[in-house]
Design a protein around this motif. Sequence first.
Motif, PDB file in Angstrom:
ATOM      1  N   LEU A   9       0.845  -1.197   0.000  1.00  0.00           N
ATOM      2  CA  LEU A   9       0.000   0.000   0.000  1.00  0.00           C
ATOM      3  C   LEU A   9       0.875   1.238   0.000  1.00  0.00           C
ATOM      4  O   LEU A   9       1.793   1.364   0.810  1.00  0.00           O
ATOM      5  CB  LEU A   9      -0.891   0.004   1.243  1.00  0.00           C
ATOM      6  N   ASP A  61      -2.383   4.799  -2.934  1.00  0.00           N
ATOM      7  CA  ASP A  61      -3.544   4.128  -2.352  1.00  0.00           C
ATOM      8  C   ASP A  61      -4.257   4.970  -1.300  1.00  0.00           C
ATOM      9  O   ASP A  61      -5.478   4.916  -1.193  1.00  0.00           O
ATOM     10  CB  ASP A  61      -3.103   2.802  -1.714  1.00  0.00           C
ATOM     11  N   THR A  97      -6.836  -5.112   1.874  1.00  0.00           N
ATOM     12  CA  THR A  97      -5.760  -5.554   0.978  1.00  0.00           C
ATOM     13  C   THR A  97      -5.351  -6.976   1.295  1.00  0.00           C
ATOM     14  O   THR A  97      -5.146  -7.805   0.397  1.00  0.00           O
ATOM     15  CB  THR A  97      -4.545  -4.619   1.102  1.00  0.00           C
ATOM     16  N   THR A 132      -3.797  -3.520  -4.743  1.00  0.00           N
ATOM     17  CA  THR A 132      -3.187  -2.208  -4.505  1.00  0.00           C
ATOM     18  C   THR A 132      -2.887  -1.552  -5.852  1.00  0.00           C
ATOM     19  O   THR A 132      -2.907  -2.205  -6.902  1.00  0.00           O
ATOM     20  CB  THR A 132      -1.887  -2.337  -3.711  1.00  0.00           C
TER      21      THR A 132
END
Length: 516
Positions: free
Chosen positions: A445, A462, A489, A495
Amino acid sequence: MNVYDNLIDPLPPLIVLNSEDNVAVARSRIDPEVTGEVLGVRPLSRIPRGHKIALRPIPSGSPVLKYGQIIGFATRDIPAGEHVHTHNLAVGEFGRDYAFCVDARPVDPVPMDKQAHFMGFVRPDGRVGTRNYIAIIASVNCSATVSRAIAAHFSAPGVMERFAGVDGVIGLTHSGGCAFNTKAEGYDYLTRTIAGYATHPNVGGVLMIGLGCETNQIPELLKRERLAESDRLRSMTIQAVGGTRKTIEKGIRAVEEMMPIVGATRREKVSAAGLTLALECGGSDGYSGISANPGLGHAAGLLIRHGGTVILSETPEIYGAEHLLTRRASRPDVAEKLLERIDWWRDYANRNRAEMDNNPSHGNKAGGLTTILEKSLGAVAKGGNAPLEAVYEYAEKVTAKGLVFMDTPGYDPVAVTGQVAGGANLICFTTGRGSVSGFKPSPSLKLATNSEMYRHMSEDMDIDCGTILTGLESIEELGQRIFNNMLATASGQQTASEELGYGDNEFVPWQVGAIM
């Protein structure tokens, strides 16, 4: 002039982080003729956003304070209102109060029946994967082309549609594997790294490819790392199979035979305690230690309360802030091991005619960071406030729960490679300048420290952490949002870096020692 500079910001244009500080950070660009006096200080020149301004006169040789900590020393007299940066601030030596364990506070755990959950792949050893890959791992640079060719076959359109339940086939190649001393630490790092990826919870099957005559022999590597071939771990060498084309063809068949075995594993509901989070920052700026890093620190604390593990790393980028970690060490031996690694780095830098303050990078400085001390103080914020439970060497398998530290370089691909080898099944990567890398097999991320960069590079980012700077969120609110994104996630939500195809080129084991 950029878009961000034109925004009407109701908040004060300067951010003061601690009442003892003699510098403040510009929330947005400050122009003397427009901004006027701020907090009793009249700017003497334009101050770029994220950069520092002197709140009061700082005599030459005096410490410059940010976060209530020393970030360097004035190299000349600095009047109030002057831009404080590389032209008048530099690192200097000073004593630190390591005070082992005095700030270690027990974590308040979330009861088992109230722990957060995600949908993960439970492996036979009890560890949990957030992805389900097959990895082609080269033992040496000489087998890199063949390894990539095998992986590339499965990235062709439509091929993976035949194999349900597998996230993909990745080729993990590197530039080493030969012409080094097998009794030295560099060999330890390489074999540990390869073994860590081969047994990673996000990897359901492995094919190792060697040339055949390299120093890093696959049979010896397997023996050394206590691994054995099976229906999920196979190996071959180009010389034994009979050349490039034959090895590619045989490798493709071997992977196809693994597909139904690996794909049979399905996601199931598991506790957030199954997460091992790697903390990383790259392309940092003056906001990193104010927005994204503290927000991530709060999220890390939440994960620890839910039983998970958090890995802080990048030893050169905690240099100057290590006393904050020794004070939070759960035991004296943990603090001592951290300082041993700092001493190793001092010697390592000296041997290679480098200095610990060679960091920050050009981009860091353009973003407002001046010294490694300033950068480190912001970087440590990613770890939150939990006690430091253990210190690991590069690519060692992480077994402790809570906050741990892994000794790695500050160079992002090398650092994260070590963390993933240690078992990190999820990565949170903060960036102020716009780092775009990914790190298969673990999803990464990207947390943007400022909203301008988030908007400018929205396809690569993100989470917008610039909300801290604009007052839209508190650090606690941002931390909760990051934590929720982590769980999503881990459960399979893609992502930005995964959607863009990043992650195949960031496997970079740390090369230490002579290459002969």
